[in-house]
Design a protein around this motif. Structure first.
Motif, PDB file in Angstrom:
ATOM      1  N   ALA A 219     -61.162 -33.244 -44.082  1.00 31.11           N
ATOM      2  CA  ALA A 219     -61.437 -32.095 -44.966  1.00 31.11           C
ATOM      3  C   ALA A 219     -60.509 -32.138 -46.181  1.00 31.11           C
ATOM      4  O   ALA A 219     -60.945 -31.916 -47.321  1.00 31.11           O
ATOM      5  CB  ALA A 219     -61.254 -30.783 -44.196  1.00 31.11           C
TER       6      ALA A 219
ATOM      7  N   ASP B 241     -56.793 -19.268 -41.158  1.00 31.96           N
ATOM      8  CA  ASP B 241     -56.766 -18.603 -39.847  1.00 31.96           C
ATOM      9  C   ASP B 241     -55.342 -18.473 -39.298  1.00 31.96           C
ATOM     10  O   ASP B 241     -55.123 -17.774 -38.311  1.00 31.96           O
ATOM     11  CB  ASP B 241     -57.711 -19.259 -38.836  1.00 31.96           C
ATOM     12  CG  ASP B 241     -57.576 -20.755 -38.776  1.00 31.96           C
ATOM     13  OD1 ASP B 241     -56.726 -21.297 -39.506  1.00 31.96           O
ATOM     14  OD2 ASP B 241     -58.314 -21.386 -38.010  1.00 31.96           O
TER      15      ASP B 241
ATOM     16  N   LEU C 129     -54.284 -23.032 -44.164  1.00 30.85           N
ATOM     17  CA  LEU C 129     -55.333 -22.789 -43.170  1.00 30.85           C
ATOM     18  C   LEU C 129     -55.381 -21.281 -42.973  1.00 30.85           C
ATOM     19  O   LEU C 129     -54.446 -20.687 -42.415  1.00 30.85           O
ATOM     20  CB  LEU C 129     -55.024 -23.510 -41.854  1.00 30.85           C
ATOM     21  CG  LEU C 129     -54.772 -25.021 -41.974  1.00 30.85           C
ATOM     22  CD1 LEU C 129     -54.616 -25.629 -40.586  1.00 30.85           C
ATOM     23  CD2 LEU C 129     -55.878 -25.722 -42.750  1.00 30.85           C
TER      24      LEU C 129
HETATM   25  P1  UTP Z   1     -59.601 -25.598 -36.114  1.00 30.55           P
HETATM   26  O1  UTP Z   1     -59.075 -26.613 -35.201  1.00 30.55           O
HETATM   27  O2  UTP Z   1     -59.056 -24.217 -36.056  1.00 30.55           O
HETATM   28  O3  UTP Z   1     -61.181 -25.590 -35.934  1.00 30.55           O
HETATM   29  O4  UTP Z   1     -59.419 -26.171 -37.583  1.00 30.55           O
HETATM   30  P2  UTP Z   1     -62.257 -24.486 -36.238  1.00 30.55           P
HETATM   31  O5  UTP Z   1     -63.570 -25.173 -36.211  1.00 30.55           O
HETATM   32  O6  UTP Z   1     -61.968 -23.749 -37.524  1.00 30.55           O
HETATM   33  O7  UTP Z   1     -62.118 -23.417 -35.056  1.00 30.55           O
HETATM   34  P3  UTP Z   1     -62.523 -23.554 -33.486  1.00 30.55           P
HETATM   35  O8  UTP Z   1     -61.423 -24.353 -32.866  1.00 30.55           O
HETATM   36  O9  UTP Z   1     -63.873 -24.217 -33.393  1.00 30.55           O
HETATM   37  O10 UTP Z   1     -62.554 -22.135 -33.029  1.00 30.55           O
HETATM   38  C1  UTP Z   1     -58.239 -25.974 -38.326  1.00 30.55           C
HETATM   39  C2  UTP Z   1     -58.596 -25.773 -39.784  1.00 30.55           C
HETATM   40  O11 UTP Z   1     -59.175 -26.948 -40.323  1.00 30.55           O
HETATM   41  C3  UTP Z   1     -60.454 -26.684 -40.878  1.00 30.55           C
HETATM   42  C4  UTP Z   1     -60.923 -25.401 -40.227  1.00 30.55           C
HETATM   43  O12 UTP Z   1     -61.808 -24.700 -41.082  1.00 30.55           O
HETATM   44  C5  UTP Z   1     -59.621 -24.650 -39.997  1.00 30.55           C
HETATM   45  O13 UTP Z   1     -59.193 -23.960 -41.165  1.00 30.55           O
HETATM   46  N1  UTP Z   1     -61.324 -27.855 -40.605  1.00 30.55           N
HETATM   47  C6  UTP Z   1     -61.282 -28.458 -39.379  1.00 30.55           C
HETATM   48  C7  UTP Z   1     -62.172 -28.316 -41.584  1.00 30.55           C
HETATM   49  O14 UTP Z   1     -62.234 -27.771 -42.707  1.00 30.55           O
HETATM   50  N2  UTP Z   1     -62.949 -29.413 -41.307  1.00 30.55           N
HETATM   51  C8  UTP Z   1     -62.926 -30.035 -40.107  1.00 30.55           C
HETATM   52  O15 UTP Z   1     -63.668 -31.033 -39.925  1.00 30.55           O
HETATM   53  C9  UTP Z   1     -62.072 -29.531 -39.125  1.00 30.55           C
END
Ligand code: UTP
Length: 279
Positions: free
Chosen positions: A111, A130, A128
């Motif tokens: 990403a 979140d 990030l």
């Molecule tokens: P997370 O591991 O929290 O994954 O990614 P997720 O999909 O957001 O949440 P869960 O685990 O399915 O609930 C960490 C950060 O990396 C971004 C996510 O948007 C988040 O901010 N990310 C992750 C991407 O942008 N692309 C990806 O391929 C993976």
């Protein structure tokens, strides 16, 4: 100077299903403000005006949030409700937002690499959204603290915090040589290790400052843990050939990618921000 901040927001947010089936996780509100807006405000406070978002399918609401809503504004013009749009309107008026898409979910490293077109050739910040961070009273936000360190050391920096040892499997975990209070020079990094393989209990959270050579390293980084291109693998290469710092930030972080952290953050903001402002 750190002028740009990248927000990788393409993830599926599966831990929040079904809420995130048709709505991005980053738009979930902590009280009355979406998570991603808190992140943008933190970066703005650190002096950053240019924001790049790596989005994916189903993430249109993020673009709309950082755009003017003429119809809505027309409807509430001249009423007391205008006040509620003030914070987002100020952000929109004073900052620049751009978007690109990650077509396949190949991990955080991928990403960030996808965001290269939005960043160019300068050091940049990554948030990030979140990971919701709050500063200590009257102190700098986490990213502002990191920008100050970058101006001093001019190398990549990751924010870290101590986590319980049986939670290391959720994080990238570092080993480092202490440099000064709360600052380490990274010597090793492992993505989501079980507690018996963790080099410490110092976990990387969702704030980074990256020097632009990270992009070339990411280009040649093979998929790692979980078959994803991991930013920790690229950072370890950077650490081995140069220097990467880990900074134990001042403030508090809520893991809003998890239900527990999200509810804790909501209670915190309700008590410490929302109710205080209402008085
Ligand atoms: P997370 O591991 O929290 O994954 O990614 P997720 O999909 O957001 O949440 P869960 O685990 O399915 O609930 C960490 C950060 O990396 C971004 C996510 O948007 C988040 O901010 N990310 C992750 C991407 O942008 N692309 C990806 O391929 C993976």
């Amino acid at each position: 100077m750190i002028k740009k901040c990248l927000f990788p927001v393409a993830g599926y947010g599966t831990r929040f299903l079904p809420a995130t089936k048709a709505m991005p996780k980053e738009i979930l509100p902590i009280v009355n403000k979406p998570l991603v807006q808190y992140g943008v405000e933190e970066a703005s406070e650190a002096g950053i005006q240019d924001f790049g978002f790596v989005t994916g399918r189903g993430k249109r609401a993020i673009e709309d949030h950082f755009d003017i809503s003429y119809e809505l504004e027309h409807q509430i013009a001249g009423t007391g409700k205008e006040e509620h749009l003030k914070s987002i309107r100020t952000l929109i008026n004073n900052h620049h937002f751009s978007f690109t898409r990650q077509n396949e979910m190949k991990g955080l490293g991928h990403a960030i690499l996808t965001g290269r077109t939005l960043i160019g050739d300068n050091a940049f910040a990554v948030i990030l959204a979140d990971d919701f961070c709050v500063a200590e009273k009257n102190q700098d936000g986490v990213l502002a603290q990191m920008v100050k360190l970058y101006n001093q050391f001019r190398c990549s920096i990751v924010a870290i915090e101590e986590v319980p040892i049986d939670e290391t499997h959720k994080y990238g975990v570092i080993a480092g040589e202490p440099m000064k209070d709360g600052l380490y020079r990274i010597t090793d990094m492992v993505e989501k290790p079980p507690k018996d393989k963790a080099p410490s209990n110092l976990a990387i959270i969702g704030r980074y400052i990256l020097t632009p050579d990270i992009f070339d390293i990411l280009e040649r980084t093979a998929p790692g843990k979980g078959g994803e291109i991991q930013i920790t693998d690229a950072l370890l290469e950077q650490a081995k050939s140069g220097c990467v710092l880990a900074y134990q930030f001042k403030g508090r972080r809520f893991d809003c990618g998890s239900i527990d952290g999200f509810v804790e953050a909501t209670n915190y903001v309700y008590e410490n921000v929302y109710r205080k402002n209402k008085k």
